[in-house]
Structures are given as structure tokens and as C-alpha cells.
Scaffold this motif. Structure first.
Motif: not given
Length: 566
Positions: A49, A118, A120, A123, A199, A250, A406
């Protein structure tokens, strides 16, 4: 520390929803992940992060490369997610002792524990899984077959990751405004246009939308295409990453702006069904959003409990303060209610895939309902948990700030809350799904004969009748009125489903284990969210430790609660 052991709701739900053989296969990998997430992955996530990815658009020779450099901490998280635990492959191949496909719930359970460490990376993991599902359902041809094979691989030298490029400047919610265009290029296509929020932009396989020649100005004029990172000859495809986004949350996972310049693409399914086909990927990701938001709730509550147990204020641990208990208990009830809904959704998805028409209709509306409610509540729960830690919680050295940052994404990705609520309205208009849900939930409540649950059962049965009537009024109203009312209605509908599932699980745990703990959770949730009766929540505080620690509560111990009003 083990995140599985810290979660009093998880194992009882596993026992209710999974067959014994599946539970036996899941147990060792779940135990290993629970410890790994707490001890190794969560510290890695903190580092990732604070060390976000960077974009190198050119190499030292001046050639365009668009290479994203990831910190070593994120790379280790990727290895854990894609290879060690196979989170993106679990719905597509046998892993962890399963020769055949594990139930969908196995993926959601393991992912739920992983995301507590976690968020992020979850995704791209979800998009990789959803891309494989969508291509398998609608795609044809050798290139797509090879793409699926690599998307579901856990081999570090063979595996691919997936992404979806949908959002444009004027075409996020309104897909009919998509400006990216597709031109025929022999048997395949060339795509040109800009995607504004993409993303995992360096994914190996991307699903995207583009207007095709001869298509109309509606969503039927938008086709679905597979955009590989590299052309069949191995050369770089004709698109560039213009820049990476500077995001609130994220931060470990890159999102970028992408320009397509005659990019090589393969058609997926029927051209005029592109948006509907892409909806398969979006809906799968929406359910994962609800799961991830639930995981954030659980982690934030764990952090709040840990702080409250060790923080001494005015000579006693903070957790002994009545107001602190009254703050923590509703958060615990929210998290358990959300997890119950995620389990039910996973089960309905499994049944729907197997041909159960009622389950398929339910999951179609349950997915937006879960995303609409749970993702918004995660913002509240993580914020309250951060406040419990006080000034420390606001400092980035602790995980609370990251959890809050987040948590805001769940309500935005794959459709903001208003878009999701309108999707609920579409389901109601098409299939009267509010009536289907009411019938299903009433069938769960009616067999419950547990005397201690009597007041709550009666309360919910009455409210199910009322919410069906409200739904009918909305469907009969003018379109503008219906749209104005659907947001609040969706939240109330979701809460009723969650309350019903809590009572069903409570009944199961009493029958199976003679444990009344879940009934206390149900009473707290219903008192705080359905009947707005704070005294009902206060009454359960006598068993606060039992509730948050997952201890067994006997009928005799339960008798210490005030007698229910007939």
C-alpha cells in the motif's frame, strides 16, 4: 494469529452450507490461509500500500513498452493469490484435493480470508476468474480456448491475469455512449478509442466493449471483444497506458487510462449481445465486491476488538465499558449478517449454474442487493472501527486507515449504488423478484419453532408481507417515482433477507450444537436494523464476550435475557 479462528461466524456457516467431503478438503487449506493471511500477507499488504506500482512508458532505447513495475511485496501477494491458493482458478478446475470443480463457495470462503489481509489485489483476481467464466460461456475458437486455459492456470510460467475495460469519459454508467469503435480486420477486429478507468491495465487478457459497424445507438450496438496483451505473433498489441491513477484506496494495484490504436481483438459471442454478455463478468465481480466488503468489515472489527481489549481507560480495559460494547456489538452483527448473505449468494449461484431456475432468478437480484447494501455498510463499519482506535486508527502506520480507504471503492466499482439500485428495479419489473424472495424467505422462517426466536420470526413474517406490498406500489408507480424510491427499498429488502438468514442459521446451530449464540446475533441485528429497538440490542450485551469470541451459549444462559413480549 489466525483470521479463521478470530471469526466466530465462519466455521458454523461452512458446516451449514458445505457437504462433509467438501468441508474435509477445505479445512487444511483454510487453516493454512487463515494463519498465512494474518502473519505474512497482511504485513506484505501494508508495505504494498505504501509502495504503489509505477509506469515506465518507454525503455532506454526510446521504444514504447508500457511496463508496470510492482514492489516485491505485491509480487509475493500475487504469487500467494494466483499460485499458492489459486483463488482465480477455483471455480474452473480441481485444486486443493478436489478432482472436480469445488463448489463456488470454496472460492468465496478462501477469498474472504485472503482479502482481510489484502483488498487491492482481489480486484484483478476476481476479474481473472470472471473473464474465464465469461469467455467459457460465450466465446468460441482456438484463441479463446487458449486464453481460458491460461487464465485458470496456477503455473507461474503459464498463467494469465484478466481485466475489463468498460469505463470511458462519457460511458461508465451509460454504456450506449461507448465511443470506442471496432473495425473488421480479416477474421478479427481492430479497436480504437480511450478507456478512462482500467484496473489491472497490463493484464494479459482484457474484455472490452466497442461499437461495431452497422450497430444502432443503444447497448445492442456495442459488441464484446477479447483484447490480448500480445498479438498471436508475440508482438505488443496496439494500445498504450497513458498514465496510472492516483487513487484514494487500492493503492497496491494499478488502475490506468488506456488508448487503443487499432488494437488487435477477437470477437466474443454475438455482436449485438455484447453488453449482456459483459454483464456476466460484471455481475460476477459485483458479488465478489460484496464478499470483499464483508472481509473489510471482519478485519476492521478484529482490529477494534484487539485495541479495546488492551487499551486501559480510567483503570479498566476499554472493552468493559458499556458504551464501547454497545458500539461494537452492532458492528459484529452487521459483519455476520453480511457473511450469511454472501454464503447464501454463493449457494444460489451454484444452484443456478446447475439449472435451478428459481436459484438463477434469485442470484440475479441478490447480487445487486448484496453489493448495494454490504458495500455501503462496510464504509460505516470500517469508519466506526477506526474511531475506536482513536488517533492511532487515523495514522497510516496502523491498518485502519487503509481499510477505510479501500472500503469506499466497493460502492463505486462495477456500478455505483444508484446504478445498482436501478438494476434491482429492473429485476423486479422483469421477474417480480421481490415476491420470489419473500416466498423463499417465508419458507425459511415458517419451520422455525424455536420458542426463543418466536418474537423475531413473527416480526419478520409481518415485515415480509409489508415489503411485498411496498414493492408492488413501486412497480405500479410512475417511472420517476419508482426510481426515486428504489434505493431505500433495496436496503430494506437486503436487511430483511439478512435477518431471515441469521434466524435460519441460528435455528440450525441450536439444532446441531445446542448453541444459542447465533440467536443473540440475530436479535441484535433485528433490534438494531429492522425494528429499531435499542433495548433489544442492550439486552444481548450480557453475552457480549460469548458473541464476539464465538463461545457456546446454552438455553439456561439465554434465560438471563428479559422475557420476550408476546
Amino acid at each position: 494469529m489466525n483470521y479463521v479462528d478470530l471469526d466466530p461466524a465462519l466455521q458454523p456457516l461452512i458446516e451449514s452450507y458445505l457437504e462433509p467431503a467438501d468441508r474435509d478438503r477445505l479445512a487444511p487449506v483454510l487453516a493454512a490461509l487463515g494463519a498465512d493471511a494474518a502473519e505474512r500477507l497482511a504485513p506484505l499488504a501494508d508495505v504494498a500500500d505504501k509502495n504503489p506500482p509505477t509506469l515506465a512508458q518507454f525503455d532506454r532505447e526510446g521504444d514504447r513498452v508500457d511496463a508496470i513495475d510492482y514492489h516485491a511485496s505485491y509480487q509475493e501477494l500475487q504469487k500467494a493469490a494466483y499460485e499458492e491458493y489459486g483463488l482465480s482458478a477455483l471455480s474452473h478446475r480441481g485444486l486443493h484435493g478436489w478432482d472436480d470443480l469445488p463448489p463456488h463457495l470454496v472460492k468465496y470462503i478462501l477469498s474472504y480470508v485472503f482479502v482481510q489481509a489484502e483488498f487491492g489485489l482481489a480486484c484483478p483476481v476476481s476479474m481473472t476468474d470472471a473473464a474465464a467464466r465469461t469467455l467459457r460461456k460465450f466465446g468460441e475458437g482456438q484463441q479463446i480456448t487458449e486464453a481460458i486455459d491460461r487464465l485458470i492456470s496456477t503455473d507461474p510460467d503459464h498463467r494469465f491475469t484478466g481485466a475489463m475495460f468498460m469505463t470511458e469519459i462519457h460511458a461508465g454508467t451509460d454504456i450506449a455512449q461507448t465511443s470506442t469503435v471496432a473495425e473488421r480486420d480479416g477474421e478479427n477486429w481492430k479497436l480504437s478509442g480511450r478507456k478512462w478507468f482500467a484496473s489491472n491495465p497490463d493484464a494479459d487478457i482484457i474484455l472490452t466493449l466497442a461499437r461495431f459497424p452497422g450497430g444502432d445507438d443503444t447497448t445492442r450496438g456495442v459488441g464484446l471483444f477479447m483484447l490480448p496483451k500480445r498479438r498471436p505473433d508475440g508482438s505488443k498489441n496496439s494500445y498504450v497506458i497513458d498514465r496510472l491513477k492516483d487513487k484514494l484506496g487500492t493503492r497496491s494495484m494499478p488502475s490506468g487510462e488506456v488508448t487503443l490504436d487499432g488494437a488487435y481483438a477477437v470477437q466474443v459471442g454475438k455482436l449485438d449481445r455484447g453488453f449482456r454478455q459483459m454483464a456476466e463478468m460484471v455481475n460476477t465481480s459485483r458479488l465478489s465486491n460484496a464478499m470483499r466488503a464483508t472481509a473489510l468489515m471482519r478485519r476492521s472489527i478484529n482490529e477494534a476488538l484487539a485495541h479495546a481489549r488492551t487499551r486501559v481507560v480510567f483503570g479498566k480495559p476499554l472493552i468493559k465499558a458499556p458504551l464501547m460494547r454497545m458500539t461494537l456489538l452492532p458492528l459484529q452483527a452487521e459483519a455476520e449478517a453480511a457473511l450469511g448473505l454472501v454464503f447464501y449468494c454463493g449457494d444460489m449461484l451454484q444452484r443456478g449454474d446447475a439449472g435451478d431456475e428459481s436459484a438463477a432468478a434469485q442470484i440475479r437480484v441478490l447480487t445487486p442487493l448484496a453489493k448495494h447494501y454490504i458495500c455501503k455498510r462496510a464504509r460505516f463499519v470500517t469508519g466506526e472501527a477506526m474511531e475506536i482506535r482513536g488517533g492511532r486508527g487515523y495514522i497510516e502506520e496502523w491498518p485502519d486507515a487503509r481499510l477505510v480507504r479501500d472500503s469506499h471503492l466497493g460502492s463505486i466499482w462495477e456500478g455505483s449504488s444508484n446504478v445498482i439500485a436501478l438494476d434491482v428495479l429492473r429485476c423486479m419489473r422483469k421477474q417480480d423478484t421481490h415476491r420470489l424472495l419473500a416466498k423463499t424467505m417465508e419458507e425459511k422462517l415458517t419451520p422455525i419453532t424455536l420458542a426463543e426466536a418466536g418474537p423475531e420470526v413473527r416480526e419478520l413474517l409481518t415485515r415480509w408481507t409489508a415489503i411485498v406490498d411496498r414493492g408492488d406500489v413501486i412497480l405500479g408507480a410512475e417511472p420517476d417515482v419508482a426510481e426515486a424510491l428504489i434505493g431505500g427499498y433495496a436496503d430494506d429488502l437486503a436487511q430483511l433477507i439478512m435477518a431471515t438468514l441469521l434466524l435460519e442459521q441460528a435455528d440450525a446451530e441450536v439444532t446441531r450444537d445446542t448453541n444459542f449464540r447465533k440467536l443473540l446475533v440475530a436479535k441484535a441485528f433485528i433490534g438494531g436494523n429492522i425494528s429499531a429497538d435499542e433495548t433489544a440490542v442492550v439486552d444481548t450485551l450480557a453475552h457480549f464476550e460469548d458473541i464476539v469470541d464465538g463461545a457456546s451459549v446454552t438455553r439456561e444462559a439465554l434465560s438471563s435475557l428479559p422475557a420476550p413480549v408476546a
